[in-house]
Design an enzyme around this catalytic site. Structure first.
Site, mmCIF file in Angstrom:
data_model
loop_
_atom_site.group_PDB
_atom_site.id
_atom_site.type_symbol
_atom_site.label_atom_id
_atom_site.label_comp_id
_atom_site.label_asym_id
_atom_site.label_seq_id
_atom_site.Cartn_x
_atom_site.Cartn_y
_atom_site.Cartn_z
ATOM 1 N N LEU A 1 0.840 -1.200 0.000
ATOM 2 C CA LEU A 1 0.000 0.000 0.000
ATOM 3 C C LEU A 1 0.869 1.242 0.000
ATOM 4 O O LEU A 1 1.919 1.270 0.642
ATOM 5 C CB LEU A 1 -0.866 0.027 1.264
ATOM 6 C CG LEU A 1 -2.005 -0.967 1.361
ATOM 7 C CD1 LEU A 1 -2.591 -0.955 2.758
ATOM 8 C CD2 LEU A 1 -3.085 -0.625 0.343
ATOM 9 N N GLU B 1 -10.661 1.062 7.061
ATOM 10 C CA GLU B 1 -10.410 -0.148 7.864
ATOM 11 C C GLU B 1 -9.155 0.086 8.676
ATOM 12 O O GLU B 1 -8.266 0.808 8.232
ATOM 13 C CB GLU B 1 -10.117 -1.352 6.941
ATOM 14 C CG GLU B 1 -11.167 -1.608 5.911
ATOM 15 C CD GLU B 1 -10.726 -2.629 4.854
ATOM 16 O OE1 GLU B 1 -9.557 -3.063 4.869
ATOM 17 O OE2 GLU B 1 -11.570 -2.974 4.023
ATOM 18 N N LYS C 1 -5.474 -0.518 9.859
ATOM 19 C CA LYS C 1 -4.331 -1.181 9.232
ATOM 20 C C LYS C 1 -3.671 -2.034 10.306
ATOM 21 O O LYS C 1 -2.988 -1.532 11.195
ATOM 22 C CB LYS C 1 -3.343 -0.158 8.672
ATOM 23 C CG LYS C 1 -2.190 -0.816 7.933
ATOM 24 C CD LYS C 1 -1.387 0.201 7.158
ATOM 25 C CE LYS C 1 -0.385 -0.440 6.216
ATOM 26 N NZ LYS C 1 0.585 -1.323 6.863
ATOM 27 N N CYS D 1 20.106 -13.482 44.369
ATOM 28 C CA CYS D 1 18.785 -12.877 44.168
ATOM 29 C C CYS D 1 18.713 -11.567 44.959
ATOM 30 O O CYS D 1 18.966 -11.558 46.162
ATOM 31 C CB CYS D 1 17.699 -13.843 44.645
ATOM 32 S SG CYS D 1 16.069 -13.094 44.726
ATOM 33 N N CYS E 1 15.969 -12.125 47.983
ATOM 34 C CA CYS E 1 16.148 -13.005 49.146
ATOM 35 C C CYS E 1 17.607 -13.399 49.368
ATOM 36 O O CYS E 1 17.920 -14.062 50.351
ATOM 37 C CB CYS E 1 15.289 -14.254 49.000
ATOM 38 S SG CYS E 1 15.892 -15.377 47.723
#
Ligand code: IVH
Length: 700
Positions: free
Chosen positions: A80, A113, A115, A409, A412
């Protein structure tokens, strides 16, 4: 610029664009933003207009990959032209009128519409059966993805009698924002490829050589164009306008957009653009503009195409949903399964009317791939409700601070590990890590799991801090803490009443929902149902999972024999149950898990509890439909034939399974016999309400 220089510049631009096209279409990994691409394309077109001796570049897309079979589209799949502002839209309208020889005030009806931002797919039907499906490829020849397309929601495989004998239906394959986010999370968890946006995820999911991977991905199709190749036998089904053709596609079983409107004047055209632009952030999938098509097929025919695009359509694009910002910090988030996800904290930036402050970086490898450090400038992209993504680095920061991935971590302090073949680092703290415990509780009470209305994330956090909620079972003993609940900020006795009522209502649930709610990796609603159908009640399932720890056991082989459950899913399930067995037992002690719903049809069904295998091609239903039907009739659908198999249904071109069935003395049913069983028994009630249709944008 003289002619020779112009020629050289043209060649340079074509080479660049070809490279970008390949990255975009074939690799699904764009190298430049849409607006950069559009600018280059415009430069190219200006050159071509100014220097008529230059042969215009007509390429659309790329040469299809060799990995797939090829299909020639009966009519070229065009692209298009874009309008980036109002002026270009006015020019489009004038061009259309001029070409048709209409005066400037003659009305020309357009259809507006959305796209859709996915990838186009061409479906070819012969004798009202899907013959093949192909990607656009280079516009003339595309890749054959028929096996994959059959699994996509919104595609009709058989058309009714009023459809033409021979037909092509075109539309867009796309992925919803929420499904995209889930897919990327799963990919990050297992170290798979991270997709930059839903369009790439849709392309990557469709272009899979193994169709079962496509089937497992949440793809949708929306039809936007009908190409009748011959109307032989079509009854009255020849249409004069595009909107009538799309209405027919909808009647024939295709998903189509329901927000499209006819535009009779400039006001309608502008209204459609503004309405979609406003609705864009609420629409659950990406749209990147509005397509306007001349509605009359007679006009379309006369207008024809020039180069790569039809003269009868144009896409009025939205401004990019991207922006450039600076990474101020990178922090780690710990998910419910302990996965550590780095999140970039950005200098706040407004993108498409929303302030963006954070963007996901997925995992350590992604940071490496993007080569980014704290203080770098990056391109940020926003799509709907999905957490914003970093597309690429724009510029190195002055003081670049590399991010060091933590060894422990951050929540923790437990060590973090990554499995040899995976990219995600995982906290080893299990549910003793408050981030994991919190994530699990959030999942368990969420809408698709236990659906406990009124227990929000903030409340879960507070109740965890007060040690009232430690594990899922505690949700069902919350009534013993009534006073503490009433003391919570913003809660009074009425809201506590409502919450306790909601909890009470969830005290009984069927096994499929219970299994899903546990939040086992890779066990979504469909797999949970398969397990529930197979094992029927909780004690049987738990016992089987415990026995299946031994991969030499019958229990392990039975689990693998369930059609749809592979090695990796089976492994995750067995190890999840082993790790969390105490918590699952605690949960089942405070609630009632009902066996998988059996309806009358179920128990009277000749397939009740029988193991069945399907092999070969069936003529009257797809293999997936047959499996679904068998599950509904209480059968256990297996992928391989063993001495335990009760029936093998043999379609055309069945291979080794049919032979094996004879060797084992298993009852072999032909398609006719299978249909008699399938049709004689009415399907049981669905244990869950059917999924509601995705909400769609409205233009009025
Ligand atoms: S019509 C010749 N309608 O946009 C007609 N295309 O940039 C071409 N697209 O390849 C297609 N929504 O993948 C049409 N409502 C719509 C569309 C649409 C999205 C895509 C399609 C096409 C691309 C062109």
């Amino acid at each position: 610029m003289n002619r020779q220089e112009a020629q050289r510049e043209h060649a340079r631009l074509v080479q660049l664009l070809q490279g970008y096209d390949k990255a975009y279409y074939a690799d699904g990994a764009p190298l430049v933003t849409d607006s950069t691409y559009d600018t280059l394309r415009r430069q190219l077109e200006e050159l071509e207009a100014r220097y008529p001796h230059i042969q215009p570049w007509q390429s659309v897309g790329v040469t299809p990959s060799d990995a797939f079979g090829k299909r020639r589209h009966h009519e070229a799949m065009l692209s298009l032209d874009n309008a980036l502002h109002e002026k270009a839209m006015h020019e489009f309208l004038s061009r259309v009128r001029r070409y048709l020889g209409l005066s400037p005030d003659t009305p020309v009806v357009l259809r507006s519409e959305p796209k859709l931002d996915g990838l186009s797919l061409n479906l070819c039907y012969q004798h009202r059966q899907l013959l093949w499906a192909a990607t656009r490829g280079n516009g003339q020849v595309g890749e054959d993805v028929t096996a994959n397309a059959q699994h996509i929601d919104g595609i009709a495989t058989t058309l009714p009698a009023d459809a033409p004998e021979f037909l092509e239906v075109r539309g867009e394959v796309y992925m919803r924002h929420d499904d995209f986010a889930t897919l990327n999370r799963q990919q990050a968890d297992k170290g798979g490829r991270i997709f930059a946006n839903p369009r790439n995820a849709a392309a990557g999911s469709l272009r899979q050589l193994d169709a079962s991977i496509t089937a497992a991905r949440p793809l949708h199709f929306m039809a936007y164009q009908m190409v009748v190749v011959t109307d032989e036998g079509a009854g009255g089904a020849v249409h004069e306008t595009h909107h009538e053709a799309v209405a027919a596609l909808q009647r024939w079983g295709f998903a189509t957009d329901e927000t499209a409107r006819l535009c009779h004047d400039w006001q309608h055209i502008q209204d459609a653009y503004n309405t979609y632009a406003d609705a864009r952030s609420h629409i659950p999938w990406d749209i990147d503009g509005v397509v306007y098509k001349v509605d009359s097929f007679a006009y379309q025919q006369r207008l024809g195409a020039v180069g790569r695009a039809p003269r009868w359509a144009i896409a009025w694009k939205f401004p990019a949903q991207q922006g450039v910002s600076t990474i101020e910090d990178i922090q780690i988030q710990v998910g419910r399964r302990g996965t550590l996800t780095p999140v970039a904290h950005l200098k706040p930036i407004g993108i498409g009317g929303v302030m963006v402050r954070r963007a996901t970086l997925h995992n350590a490898d992604e940071i490496k791939r993007l080569d980014i450090c704290v203080n770098d400038d990056v391109i940020v992209q926003r799509a709907g409700d999905v957490i914003p993504q970093i597309i690429k680095k724009q510029k190195d920061g002055k003081q670049r601070k590399p991010f060091v991935f933590p060894k422990r971590c951050p929540v923790c302090g437990s060590p973090v590990h990554r499995k040899p073949d995976e990219v995600a680092y995982v906290c080893q703290g299990g549910l003793s890590c408050s981030a994991q415990a919190m994530g699990w509780l959030r999942h368990v009470v969420s809408r698709t799991a236990f659906d406990i209305v009124g227990l929000g994330n903030k409340h879960i956090e507070t109740l965890m801090q007060q040690n009232i909620l430690k594990e899922p079972a505690d949700v069902f003993t919350l009534h013993t803490h009534r006073q503490k609940l009433e003391d919570l900020e913003g809660w009074g006795s009425l809201s506590v009443d409502n919450l306790l009522k909601a909890i009470e209502a969830r005290k009984t649930m069927t096994l499929d929902r219970f299994i899903y709610a546990l939040g086992i990796p890779q066990i979504g609603e469909a797999n949970a149902r398969l397990l529930a159908v197979t094992y029927r009640d909780l004690p049987t399932w738990l016992q089987a999972m415990a026995q299946a720890k031994d991969t030499n056991s019958d229990a392990w082989h039975d689990l693998l024999a369930i059609d749809g459950i592979g090695d990796s899913v089976a492994n995750d399930t067995v190890s999840f149950v082993a790790t969390y067995r105490t918590l699952i037992d605690n949960l089942s002690a405070v609630m009632q898990v009902r066996p998988y719903a059996q309806s009358k049809a179920d128990s009277s069904s000749p397939l009740q509890g029988k193991r069945i295998v399907f092999t070969g091609t069936l003529q009257h239903m797809t293999r997936d439909e047959a499996k679904k039907r068998a599950l509904e009739l209480g059968a256990l659908v297996s992928s391989s034939v063993s001495t335990k198999t009760d029936y093998v249904v043999v379609g055309d071109n069945a291979g080794s399974k049919a032979k094996k069935a004879q060797d084992y003395g298993v009852v072999v049913l032909d398609e006719q016999a299978w249909l008699q069983i399938a049709e004689a028994n009415t399907p049981p009630a669905h244990p869950h309400p059917p999924p509601t249709n995705a909400p769609s944008a409205r233009t009025d």
